[in-house]
Design a protein around this motif. Structure first.
Motif, PDB file in Angstrom:
ATOM      1  N   UNK A   1     -18.362  -6.614 -26.783  1.00 10.10           N
ATOM      2  CA  UNK A   1     -19.294  -7.697 -27.047  1.00 10.10           C
ATOM      3  C   UNK A   1     -18.760  -9.072 -26.673  1.00 10.10           C
ATOM      4  N   UNK A   2     -17.689  -9.498 -27.268  1.00  8.81           N
ATOM      5  CA  UNK A   2     -17.160 -10.833 -27.019  1.00  8.81           C
ATOM      6  C   UNK A   2     -16.009 -10.758 -26.035  1.00  8.81           C
ATOM      7  N   UNK A   3     -15.974 -11.677 -25.058  1.00  8.67           N
ATOM      8  CA  UNK A   3     -14.824 -11.667 -24.152  1.00  8.67           C
ATOM      9  C   UNK A   3     -13.558 -12.057 -24.902  1.00  8.67           C
ATOM     10  N   UNK A   4     -12.486 -11.377 -24.589  1.00  5.98           N
ATOM     11  CA  UNK A   4     -11.211 -11.651 -25.258  1.00  5.98           C
ATOM     12  C   UNK A   4     -10.130 -11.699 -24.191  1.00  5.98           C
ATOM     13  N   UNK A   5      -9.253 -12.670 -24.343  1.00  6.21           N
ATOM     14  CA  UNK A   5      -8.159 -12.859 -23.399  1.00  6.21           C
ATOM     15  C   UNK A   5      -6.847 -12.854 -24.144  1.00  6.21           C
ATOM     16  N   UNK A   6      -5.884 -12.155 -23.580  1.00  2.15           N
ATOM     17  CA  UNK A   6      -4.529 -12.196 -24.125  1.00  2.15           C
ATOM     18  C   UNK A   6      -3.763 -13.214 -23.297  1.00  2.15           C
ATOM     19  N   UNK A   7      -3.308 -14.258 -23.966  1.00  2.00           N
ATOM     20  CA  UNK A   7      -2.615 -15.334 -23.279  1.00  2.00           C
ATOM     21  C   UNK A   7      -1.132 -15.324 -23.615  1.00  2.00           C
TER      22      UNK A   7
ATOM     23  N   UNK B   1     -13.642 -13.220 -14.976  1.00  2.00           N
ATOM     24  CA  UNK B   1     -15.034 -12.823 -15.129  1.00  2.00           C
ATOM     25  C   UNK B   1     -15.621 -12.348 -13.812  1.00  2.00           C
ATOM     26  N   UNK B   2     -15.249 -12.994 -12.705  1.00  2.00           N
ATOM     27  CA  UNK B   2     -15.710 -12.549 -11.383  1.00  2.00           C
ATOM     28  C   UNK B   2     -15.124 -11.193 -11.020  1.00  2.00           C
ATOM     29  N   UNK B   3     -13.874 -10.949 -11.415  1.00  4.57           N
ATOM     30  CA  UNK B   3     -13.225  -9.670 -11.119  1.00  4.57           C
ATOM     31  C   UNK B   3     -13.909  -8.516 -11.831  1.00  4.57           C
ATOM     32  N   UNK B   4     -14.404  -8.774 -13.026  1.00  5.44           N
ATOM     33  CA  UNK B   4     -15.085  -7.723 -13.800  1.00  5.44           C
ATOM     34  C   UNK B   4     -16.478  -7.452 -13.273  1.00  5.44           C
ATOM     35  N   UNK B   5     -17.070  -8.424 -12.603  1.00  8.45           N
ATOM     36  CA  UNK B   5     -18.421  -8.228 -12.076  1.00  8.45           C
ATOM     37  C   UNK B   5     -18.291  -7.704 -10.692  1.00  8.45           C
TER      38      UNK B   5
END
Length: 156
Positions: free
Chosen positions: A83-89, A152-156
């Motif tokens: 559901x929500x985008x999550x990033x590990x930084x 986000x572009x890589x996932x699309x």
């Protein structure tokens, strides 16, 4: 302080112009043309490179290395979520949370919000506004916003 990132729609590569809050051009962002993964260069208006974002080849989740001033600075990895985008930084001690539609992101250092990234709708090409609490974080916030867009572009 704020930065505005606008994608050039009619360009051979992913190219963005970055403006300050007064509408003055400040940076140029350009992806390499014939690369299988993202290799993004950020330059100032004099053409001097200030940073690079390089995608690591992974099968399912996009991961990016960020260099600032020619030195490794950190990594940004998009996690698989429903559901929500999550990033590990691993990036300046920051953490990032996104909204349901992946249009708004808040970046925190500890409990304090340091950056807000929002996508503006109804524009030709992607357009983002970066609201930065401390001007010294300008380059780090810009590089993070570009890496999130690339993920986000890589996932699309």
């Amino acid at each position: 302080m704020k930065l505005l990132i606008k994608q050039r729609v009619f360009s051979w590569t992913d190219t963005y112009d970055v403006y300050d809050e007064n509408g003055n051009p400040k940076y140029l962002v350009k992806n390499e043309m014939f690369s299988l993964v993202h290799r993004i260069h950020v330059t100032n208006m004099n053409g001097r490179e200030i940073g690079r974002i390089i995608q690591n080849f992974t099968l399912f989740v996009p991961k990016f290395d960020v260099e600032i001033g020619g030195r490794p600075f950190g990594t940004i990895e998009k996690k698989f979520t429903l559901f929500y985008p999550k990033y590990e930084l691993n990036y300046n001690g920051w953490r990032c949370e996104g909204d349901f539609l992946a249009w708004d992101y808040d970046v925190y250092s500890g409990c304090s919000a340091v950056v807000h990234i929002s996508k503006e709708l109804f524009h030709w090409g992607d357009t983002y506004v970066i609201d930065i609490a401390d001007p010294k974080d300008e380059i780090m916030a810009l590089m993070l916003a570009i890496a999130i867009d690339a993920a986000n572009c890589s996932n699309n």
